[in-house]
Motif scaffolding. Sequence first.
Motif, PDB file in Angstrom:
ATOM      1  N   LEU A  52       0.828  -1.194   0.000  1.00  0.00           N
ATOM      2  CA  LEU A  52       0.000   0.000   0.000  1.00  0.00           C
ATOM      3  C   LEU A  52       0.870   1.255   0.000  1.00  0.00           C
ATOM      4  O   LEU A  52       2.057   1.190   0.344  1.00  0.00           O
ATOM      5  CB  LEU A  52      -0.907   0.000   1.236  1.00  0.00           C
ATOM      6  CG  LEU A  52      -1.798  -1.231   1.416  1.00  0.00           C
ATOM      7  CD1 LEU A  52      -2.525  -1.162   2.748  1.00  0.00           C
ATOM      8  CD2 LEU A  52      -2.776  -1.364   0.264  1.00  0.00           C
ATOM      9  N   ASP A  53       0.264   2.364  -0.329  1.00  0.00           N
ATOM     10  CA  ASP A  53       1.020   3.615  -0.359  1.00  0.00           C
ATOM     11  C   ASP A  53       1.457   4.078   1.030  1.00  0.00           C
ATOM     12  O   ASP A  53       2.300   4.964   1.162  1.00  0.00           O
ATOM     13  CB  ASP A  53       0.243   4.717  -1.087  1.00  0.00           C
ATOM     14  CG  ASP A  53      -1.052   5.121  -0.407  1.00  0.00           C
ATOM     15  OD1 ASP A  53      -1.477   4.462   0.569  1.00  0.00           O
ATOM     16  OD2 ASP A  53      -1.655   6.104  -0.868  1.00  0.00           O
ATOM     17  N   LYS A  90      -3.992   3.424  -0.765  1.00  0.00           N
ATOM     18  CA  LYS A  90      -4.029   2.998  -2.168  1.00  0.00           C
ATOM     19  C   LYS A  90      -3.123   1.787  -2.348  1.00  0.00           C
ATOM     20  O   LYS A  90      -2.073   1.693  -1.725  1.00  0.00           O
ATOM     21  CB  LYS A  90      -3.567   4.130  -3.078  1.00  0.00           C
ATOM     22  CG  LYS A  90      -4.508   5.318  -3.066  1.00  0.00           C
ATOM     23  CD  LYS A  90      -4.016   6.410  -3.987  1.00  0.00           C
ATOM     24  CE  LYS A  90      -4.993   7.582  -3.967  1.00  0.00           C
ATOM     25  NZ  LYS A  90      -4.566   8.650  -4.888  1.00  0.00           N
ATOM     26  N   TYR A 122     -10.919  -1.471  -7.214  1.00  0.00           N
ATOM     27  CA  TYR A 122      -9.988  -0.705  -6.390  1.00  0.00           C
ATOM     28  C   TYR A 122      -9.139   0.237  -7.238  1.00  0.00           C
ATOM     29  O   TYR A 122      -8.861   1.368  -6.824  1.00  0.00           O
ATOM     30  CB  TYR A 122      -9.121  -1.650  -5.548  1.00  0.00           C
ATOM     31  CG  TYR A 122      -9.874  -2.150  -4.345  1.00  0.00           C
ATOM     32  CD1 TYR A 122      -9.705  -1.558  -3.099  1.00  0.00           C
ATOM     33  CD2 TYR A 122     -10.798  -3.182  -4.457  1.00  0.00           C
ATOM     34  CE1 TYR A 122     -10.414  -2.000  -1.991  1.00  0.00           C
ATOM     35  CE2 TYR A 122     -11.515  -3.625  -3.364  1.00  0.00           C
ATOM     36  CZ  TYR A 122     -11.321  -3.030  -2.131  1.00  0.00           C
ATOM     37  OH  TYR A 122     -12.038  -3.464  -1.042  1.00  0.00           O
ATOM     38  N   GLU A 123      -8.738  -0.204  -8.420  1.00  0.00           N
ATOM     39  CA  GLU A 123      -7.967   0.678  -9.297  1.00  0.00           C
ATOM     40  C   GLU A 123      -8.803   1.885  -9.723  1.00  0.00           C
ATOM     41  O   GLU A 123      -8.316   3.019  -9.726  1.00  0.00           O
ATOM     42  CB  GLU A 123      -7.455  -0.085 -10.521  1.00  0.00           C
ATOM     43  CG  GLU A 123      -6.521   0.738 -11.390  1.00  0.00           C
ATOM     44  CD  GLU A 123      -5.809  -0.086 -12.444  1.00  0.00           C
ATOM     45  OE1 GLU A 123      -4.797  -0.735 -12.113  1.00  0.00           O
ATOM     46  OE2 GLU A 123      -6.282  -0.070 -13.600  1.00  0.00           O
ATOM     47  N   LYS A 125     -11.412   3.107  -8.060  1.00  0.00           N
ATOM     48  CA  LYS A 125     -11.693   3.896  -6.858  1.00  0.00           C
ATOM     49  C   LYS A 125     -10.519   4.812  -6.508  1.00  0.00           C
ATOM     50  O   LYS A 125     -10.717   5.973  -6.164  1.00  0.00           O
ATOM     51  CB  LYS A 125     -12.005   2.963  -5.686  1.00  0.00           C
ATOM     52  CG  LYS A 125     -12.240   3.678  -4.350  1.00  0.00           C
ATOM     53  CD  LYS A 125     -12.571   2.707  -3.247  1.00  0.00           C
ATOM     54  CE  LYS A 125     -11.299   2.175  -2.649  1.00  0.00           C
ATOM     55  NZ  LYS A 125     -11.472   1.448  -1.394  1.00  0.00           N
ATOM     56  N   GLN A 126      -9.318   4.297  -6.630  1.00  0.00           N
ATOM     57  CA  GLN A 126      -8.153   5.096  -6.243  1.00  0.00           C
ATOM     58  C   GLN A 126      -7.632   5.966  -7.383  1.00  0.00           C
ATOM     59  O   GLN A 126      -6.760   6.799  -7.182  1.00  0.00           O
ATOM     60  CB  GLN A 126      -7.047   4.204  -5.680  1.00  0.00           C
ATOM     61  CG  GLN A 126      -6.381   3.289  -6.678  1.00  0.00           C
ATOM     62  CD  GLN A 126      -5.391   2.340  -6.032  1.00  0.00           C
ATOM     63  OE1 GLN A 126      -5.560   1.903  -4.888  1.00  0.00           O
ATOM     64  NE2 GLN A 126      -4.314   2.023  -6.729  1.00  0.00           N
ATOM     65  N   ASP A 127      -8.140   5.751  -8.585  1.00  0.00           N
ATOM     66  CA  ASP A 127      -7.774   6.545  -9.761  1.00  0.00           C
ATOM     67  C   ASP A 127      -6.267   6.546 -10.013  1.00  0.00           C
ATOM     68  O   ASP A 127      -5.705   7.543 -10.455  1.00  0.00           O
ATOM     69  CB  ASP A 127      -8.310   7.970  -9.644  1.00  0.00           C
ATOM     70  CG  ASP A 127      -8.314   8.699 -10.984  1.00  0.00           C
ATOM     71  OD1 ASP A 127      -8.435   8.016 -12.024  1.00  0.00           O
ATOM     72  OD2 ASP A 127      -8.167   9.938 -10.992  1.00  0.00           O
ATOM     73  N   GLU A 128      -5.645   5.429  -9.701  1.00  0.00           N
ATOM     74  CA  GLU A 128      -4.226   5.219  -9.973  1.00  0.00           C
ATOM     75  C   GLU A 128      -4.026   3.746 -10.313  1.00  0.00           C
ATOM     76  O   GLU A 128      -4.682   2.885  -9.727  1.00  0.00           O
ATOM     77  CB  GLU A 128      -3.367   5.590  -8.763  1.00  0.00           C
ATOM     78  CG  GLU A 128      -3.296   7.078  -8.506  1.00  0.00           C
ATOM     79  CD  GLU A 128      -2.360   7.436  -7.359  1.00  0.00           C
ATOM     80  OE1 GLU A 128      -1.453   6.655  -7.046  1.00  0.00           O
ATOM     81  OE2 GLU A 128      -2.567   8.507  -6.781  1.00  0.00           O
ATOM     82  N   ILE A 130      -2.611  -0.043 -10.560  1.00  0.00           N
ATOM     83  CA  ILE A 130      -2.012  -1.034  -9.654  1.00  0.00           C
ATOM     84  C   ILE A 130      -1.140  -1.938 -10.514  1.00  0.00           C
ATOM     85  O   ILE A 130      -1.648  -2.597 -11.428  1.00  0.00           O
ATOM     86  CB  ILE A 130      -3.092  -1.871  -8.941  1.00  0.00           C
ATOM     87  CG1 ILE A 130      -4.033  -0.980  -8.124  1.00  0.00           C
ATOM     88  CG2 ILE A 130      -2.437  -2.945  -8.067  1.00  0.00           C
ATOM     89  CD1 ILE A 130      -5.267  -1.701  -7.592  1.00  0.00           C
ATOM     90  N   SER A 146      -1.008  -2.161 -15.026  1.00  0.00           N
ATOM     91  CA  SER A 146      -2.291  -1.809 -14.426  1.00  0.00           C
ATOM     92  C   SER A 146      -3.275  -2.966 -14.571  1.00  0.00           C
ATOM     93  O   SER A 146      -3.075  -3.864 -15.390  1.00  0.00           O
ATOM     94  CB  SER A 146      -2.876  -0.558 -15.085  1.00  0.00           C
ATOM     95  OG  SER A 146      -3.318  -0.865 -16.385  1.00  0.00           O
TER      96      SER A 146
END
Length: 160
Positions: A52-53, A90, A122-123, A125-128, A130, A146
Amino acid sequence: MERLNVTTSFDVYASVNDLPADVQQLMDEAVKVRNTSYAPYSRFHVGAALVLDNGKTVLGSNQENAAYPSGLCAERVAIFSAGANYPGAKIVQMAISAASEEKEVAEPIPPCGACRQSMAEYELKQDEPIAIWFMGETGKVYKSDSVKNLLPFMFGSEYL
């Protein structure tokens, strides 16, 4: 009629030893947690480790059930655990490793469709993106930048 061509690209590493040090460590965690899977029916063991970040690592292994749809894949166990325990964090990247009790798994094993869809949620939702790294028991490791690369036509809440 027109034809739409969709292509995806993966980075291919010859072995775990060729991975960046942080990813090698994450894959080692996936291999270790693979041994905690409960797979008496398929005899196919999968481990997933995600970072996670916030720097935390979350692990998951597949958990089967005699009522087959009731089990969960390693990827979803890890993702749902991250969502429950670190809801604001994230997911940066995930490592996946699979092995069989029946034969050596020397090819990279990608996530199943249900896991890809859960990962996509989740990708989105976090707009970044994975990053997804996956392998079998031995051999090559594939990297996808991604989830969208793994699931080009992702279904998201915008369609509801």
